[in-house]
Design a protein around this motif. Structure first.
Motif, PDB file in Angstrom:
ATOM      1  N   VAL A 167     -15.494  17.607  15.116  1.00  0.00           N
ATOM      2  CA  VAL A 167     -15.690  17.747  16.564  1.00  0.00           C
ATOM      3  C   VAL A 167     -17.139  18.112  16.877  1.00  0.00           C
ATOM      4  O   VAL A 167     -17.740  17.604  17.831  1.00  0.00           O
ATOM      5  CB  VAL A 167     -14.718  18.803  17.128  1.00  0.00           C
ATOM      6  CG1 VAL A 167     -15.023  19.089  18.592  1.00  0.00           C
ATOM      7  CG2 VAL A 167     -13.277  18.347  16.973  1.00  0.00           C
ATOM      8  N   ILE A 168     -17.717  18.987  16.056  1.00  0.00           N
ATOM      9  CA  ILE A 168     -19.088  19.449  16.284  1.00  0.00           C
ATOM     10  C   ILE A 168     -20.106  18.320  16.156  1.00  0.00           C
ATOM     11  O   ILE A 168     -21.142  18.336  16.823  1.00  0.00           O
ATOM     12  CB  ILE A 168     -19.432  20.605  15.322  1.00  0.00           C
ATOM     13  CG1 ILE A 168     -18.786  21.908  15.821  1.00  0.00           C
ATOM     14  CG2 ILE A 168     -20.932  20.805  15.185  1.00  0.00           C
ATOM     15  CD1 ILE A 168     -18.987  23.085  14.897  1.00  0.00           C
ATOM     16  N   THR A 169     -19.814  17.306  15.327  1.00  0.00           N
ATOM     17  CA  THR A 169     -20.783  16.213  15.147  1.00  0.00           C
ATOM     18  C   THR A 169     -21.150  15.566  16.475  1.00  0.00           C
ATOM     19  O   THR A 169     -22.260  15.082  16.651  1.00  0.00           O
ATOM     20  CB  THR A 169     -20.248  15.116  14.203  1.00  0.00           C
ATOM     21  OG1 THR A 169     -19.034  14.574  14.726  1.00  0.00           O
ATOM     22  CG2 THR A 169     -20.011  15.662  12.810  1.00  0.00           C
ATOM     23  N   ALA A 210     -24.704  15.234  19.037  1.00  0.00           N
ATOM     24  CA  ALA A 210     -24.923  14.062  19.880  1.00  0.00           C
ATOM     25  C   ALA A 210     -25.260  14.465  21.308  1.00  0.00           C
ATOM     26  O   ALA A 210     -26.136  13.879  21.949  1.00  0.00           O
ATOM     27  CB  ALA A 210     -23.693  13.157  19.857  1.00  0.00           C
ATOM     28  N   GLN A 211     -24.598  15.517  21.823  1.00  0.00           N
ATOM     29  CA  GLN A 211     -24.864  15.984  23.181  1.00  0.00           C
ATOM     30  C   GLN A 211     -26.233  16.644  23.314  1.00  0.00           C
ATOM     31  O   GLN A 211     -26.753  16.771  24.417  1.00  0.00           O
ATOM     32  CB  GLN A 211     -23.771  16.966  23.623  1.00  0.00           C
ATOM     33  CG  GLN A 211     -22.451  16.309  23.963  1.00  0.00           C
ATOM     34  CD  GLN A 211     -22.559  15.415  25.181  1.00  0.00           C
ATOM     35  OE1 GLN A 211     -22.919  14.245  25.053  1.00  0.00           O
ATOM     36  NE2 GLN A 211     -22.255  15.932  26.349  1.00  0.00           N
ATOM     37  N   LEU A 260      -5.821  24.954  17.535  1.00  0.00           N
ATOM     38  CA  LEU A 260      -6.382  24.405  18.770  1.00  0.00           C
ATOM     39  C   LEU A 260      -7.481  25.294  19.338  1.00  0.00           C
ATOM     40  O   LEU A 260      -8.412  24.797  19.988  1.00  0.00           O
ATOM     41  CB  LEU A 260      -5.271  24.215  19.808  1.00  0.00           C
ATOM     42  CG  LEU A 260      -4.288  23.068  19.529  1.00  0.00           C
ATOM     43  CD1 LEU A 260      -3.152  23.083  20.537  1.00  0.00           C
ATOM     44  CD2 LEU A 260      -5.004  21.720  19.559  1.00  0.00           C
ATOM     45  N   SER A 261      -7.392  26.600  19.078  1.00  0.00           N
ATOM     46  CA  SER A 261      -8.473  27.505  19.499  1.00  0.00           C
ATOM     47  C   SER A 261      -9.770  27.142  18.795  1.00  0.00           C
ATOM     48  O   SER A 261     -10.835  27.058  19.420  1.00  0.00           O
ATOM     49  CB  SER A 261      -8.112  28.958  19.180  1.00  0.00           C
ATOM     50  OG  SER A 261      -7.220  29.479  20.120  1.00  0.00           O
ATOM     51  N   GLY A 283     -15.096  24.339  18.692  1.00  0.00           N
ATOM     52  CA  GLY A 283     -15.972  23.234  18.289  1.00  0.00           C
ATOM     53  C   GLY A 283     -16.397  22.377  19.459  1.00  0.00           C
ATOM     54  O   GLY A 283     -17.545  21.936  19.547  1.00  0.00           O
ATOM     55  N   SER A 284     -15.470  22.161  20.410  1.00  0.00           N
ATOM     56  CA  SER A 284     -15.763  21.301  21.559  1.00  0.00           C
ATOM     57  C   SER A 284     -16.498  22.050  22.667  1.00  0.00           C
ATOM     58  O   SER A 284     -17.653  21.751  22.970  1.00  0.00           O
ATOM     59  CB  SER A 284     -14.446  20.728  22.098  1.00  0.00           C
ATOM     60  OG  SER A 284     -14.676  19.927  23.236  1.00  0.00           O
ATOM     61  N   TRP A 285     -15.836  23.051  23.266  1.00  0.00           N
ATOM     62  CA  TRP A 285     -16.466  23.813  24.358  1.00  0.00           C
ATOM     63  C   TRP A 285     -17.675  24.587  23.842  1.00  0.00           C
ATOM     64  O   TRP A 285     -18.724  24.631  24.493  1.00  0.00           O
ATOM     65  CB  TRP A 285     -15.460  24.777  24.966  1.00  0.00           C
ATOM     66  CG  TRP A 285     -14.332  24.137  25.697  1.00  0.00           C
ATOM     67  CD1 TRP A 285     -13.136  23.731  25.163  1.00  0.00           C
ATOM     68  CD2 TRP A 285     -14.266  23.791  27.080  1.00  0.00           C
ATOM     69  NE1 TRP A 285     -12.347  23.180  26.141  1.00  0.00           N
ATOM     70  CE2 TRP A 285     -13.010  23.214  27.325  1.00  0.00           C
ATOM     71  CE3 TRP A 285     -15.155  23.950  28.149  1.00  0.00           C
ATOM     72  CZ2 TRP A 285     -12.604  22.769  28.586  1.00  0.00           C
ATOM     73  CZ3 TRP A 285     -14.759  23.516  29.404  1.00  0.00           C
ATOM     74  CH2 TRP A 285     -13.504  22.929  29.609  1.00  0.00           C
ATOM     75  N   GLY A 286     -17.512  25.225  22.676  1.00  0.00           N
ATOM     76  CA  GLY A 286     -18.620  26.002  22.123  1.00  0.00           C
ATOM     77  C   GLY A 286     -19.789  25.125  21.729  1.00  0.00           C
ATOM     78  O   GLY A 286     -20.950  25.447  21.979  1.00  0.00           O
ATOM     79  N   GLY A 287     -19.473  23.974  21.115  1.00  0.00           N
ATOM     80  CA  GLY A 287     -20.538  23.056  20.722  1.00  0.00           C
ATOM     81  C   GLY A 287     -21.329  22.563  21.912  1.00  0.00           C
ATOM     82  O   GLY A 287     -22.562  22.500  21.876  1.00  0.00           O
TER      83      GLY A 287
END
Length: 471
Positions: free
Chosen positions: A18-20, A25-26, A135-136, A141-145
């Motif tokens: 997810v972090i990639t 990328a973001q 899921l946390s 990985g998503s929101w934090g990344g």
């Protein structure tokens, strides 16, 4: 019957995957001057390249989620990680616009594969509290990344060079491939030969392409220009045709019966609306720089509270979910986020007081989203049929992308329109009010659709069907 149980190794591999995208990328949006100076490309070409990742992710994420259910969730995750490596290599070796654009397209396809497939793996191999914990970490990985990317990307670009952002992305993707390699394959239960809705995918791509171009470039083209109007018509007609075609077919790209399940629908609608609140970031950051004389660095520091709060509260949201179910933390998180957003609209305050209000507002923004994230994702996953988890996750994540795009476009349009006819303070307040409305609508969707017992102990491990649920 499931015999394999998910491990910490699998969770770590999923988070790296997810972090990639969300961290690396973001980060491209924060290193525009460095990339432009190095490659010598125009700002317009660079902005197009940046937007292509979100565009291709949004167009293909539902299809990739459906494919994950049919041909294997681990396989689609691996394909996504390999695409991430290829896309990052294109950017590492880019010397002009061509490889830059190709790399960004491939990164978008990578995200389309990784996001729904990894959520489906979590549903397949974790149950109850273990699933909620997994899921946390997925949300971290998503929101934090996405929160860390502005700081990490800027630091890497400043001290090592912007290409190193994507070298790190390759390393994380390789680690993700290594950590999930021993995970058994997971598929939805199917019978007969493999079938795929190619016609539906074609209509969907055309519709999403028109919609995304309309959202991303409508302001630049002019909202009343012939091109913008044509794009809007294509998007509306495409959506109507897609709905009618999909409704009467046995093999479909999107199973609209998923939305008959009220908890899933409530989680997805509120996810769309809370991502639309991202428009606040554009309005607030623009206003403090133009109206209050902040530098880009200073405006970035104002959002530091958001980053800290969202990372700190995701696990807290998980614990609240396990104690009281999903509905209450989803409501609390939405209210806190909406209050935080509203504080950024208090433009009548003096400089010091307003600066404090914005800092607190960003912190509440992150705190609320952190509380909301895991209960919402768990509600969407736990209410999806086991053979359609990838497809359901793809729709849920597409709601995130579309929500963010709509929110930014609408907020920016209201801000610029009001700034042309009134003061910049009134324009900023109007732009923020739009996002407060999104928050209120998200709250209503949760109250009406998500049942009180969603996510509680007695619901763990039980797969809910896609018939309507009592709210």
């Amino acid at each position: 019957m499931m015999t394999y149980k998910g491990t910490n190794k699998l969770i770590t591999g999923i988070v790296f995957g997810v972090i990639t995208f969300w961290l690396f990328a973001q980060a491209m949006v924060n290193v525009v001057p460095s990339v432009q100076a190095d490659l010598g490309v125009s700002l317009e070409a660079l902005n197009i390249a940046i937007s292509l990742s979100a565009l291709f992710s949004g167009m293909f994420i539902v299809a990739a989620g459906g494919l994950a259910d049919k041909i294997g969730r681990k396989k689609i995750t691996n394909i996504g990680l390999i695409l991430s490596i290829i896309g990052s290599l294109c950017l590492v070796f880019a010397q002009g616009a061509v490889l830059l654009i190709i790399g960004r397209i491939i990164q978008g396809l990578s995200a389309a594969c990784i996001m729904p497939a990894t959520i489906a793996l979590v549903k397949a191999y974790y149950e109850g509290a273990d699933r909620q914990r997994a899921l946390s970490f997925w949300s971290i990985g998503s929101w934090g990344g996405s929160g860390v990317c502005s700081f990490a990307g800027g630091a890497i670009a400043t001290y090592m060079g912007w290409r190193w952002i994507f070298i790190f992305s390759i390393i994380f993707a390789l680690l993700g491939l290594f950590l999930i390699k021993d995970t058994p394959e997971s598929k939805g239960e199917t019978s007969g030969a493999f079938k795929f809705d190619y016609a539906g995918l074609g209509i969907f791509i055309i519709t999403m392409l028109a919609l995304n171009v309309f959202i991303a470039f409508g302001a630049d083209l002019g909202w009343t220009s012939p091109t913008t109007i044509i794009l809007a018509v294509v998007a509306i007609v495409g959506a109507i045709v897609f709905f009618k075609v999909e409704r009467n077919k046995a093999i479909v790209l999107i199973d609209f019966s998923l939305f008959k399940n009220k908890p899933y629908a409530g989680a997805t609608y509120s996810n769309f609306l809370l991502n639309a609140i991202a428009g606040t970031l554009v309005v607030a950051n623009t206003y403090v720089q133009v109206g209050r004389g902040f530098t880009a660095f200073q405006s970035g520091m104002l959002s530091l509270g958001y980053l800290v709060a969202v990372l700190a509260m995701i696990r807290v949201g998980e614990k609240i979910l396990q104690r009281v179910g999903a509905k209450k933390p989803m409501i609390w998180g939405t209210i806190i986020t909406t209050v935080g957003v509203a504080m950024m609209g208090l433009t009548f305050l003096n400089d010091l007081t307003y600066t404090i209000a914005v800092f607190i507002g960003f912190a509440l923004f992150g705190l609320g989203l952190g509380i909301y994230a895991t209960p919402s994702t768990d509600t969407s996953v736990s209410n999806a049929p086991s053979n359609k988890v990838g497809e359901a996750a793809g729709i849920y994540k597409m709601a995130s992308s579309l929500g963010g795009a709509f929110g930014v476009a609408i907020s920016a349009t209201v801000y610029s329109t009001m700034a042309a006819v009134s003061s910049i303070e009134v324009a900023a307040t109007a732009g923020v009010i739009v996002n407060v409305i999104f928050g209120v609508l998200a709250l209503l969707s949760i109250i009406i659709m998500v049942p009180q017992n969603a996510g509680k102990e007695k619901e763990r491990g039980r797969v809910l069907k896609t018939e309507p649920q009592a709210s």
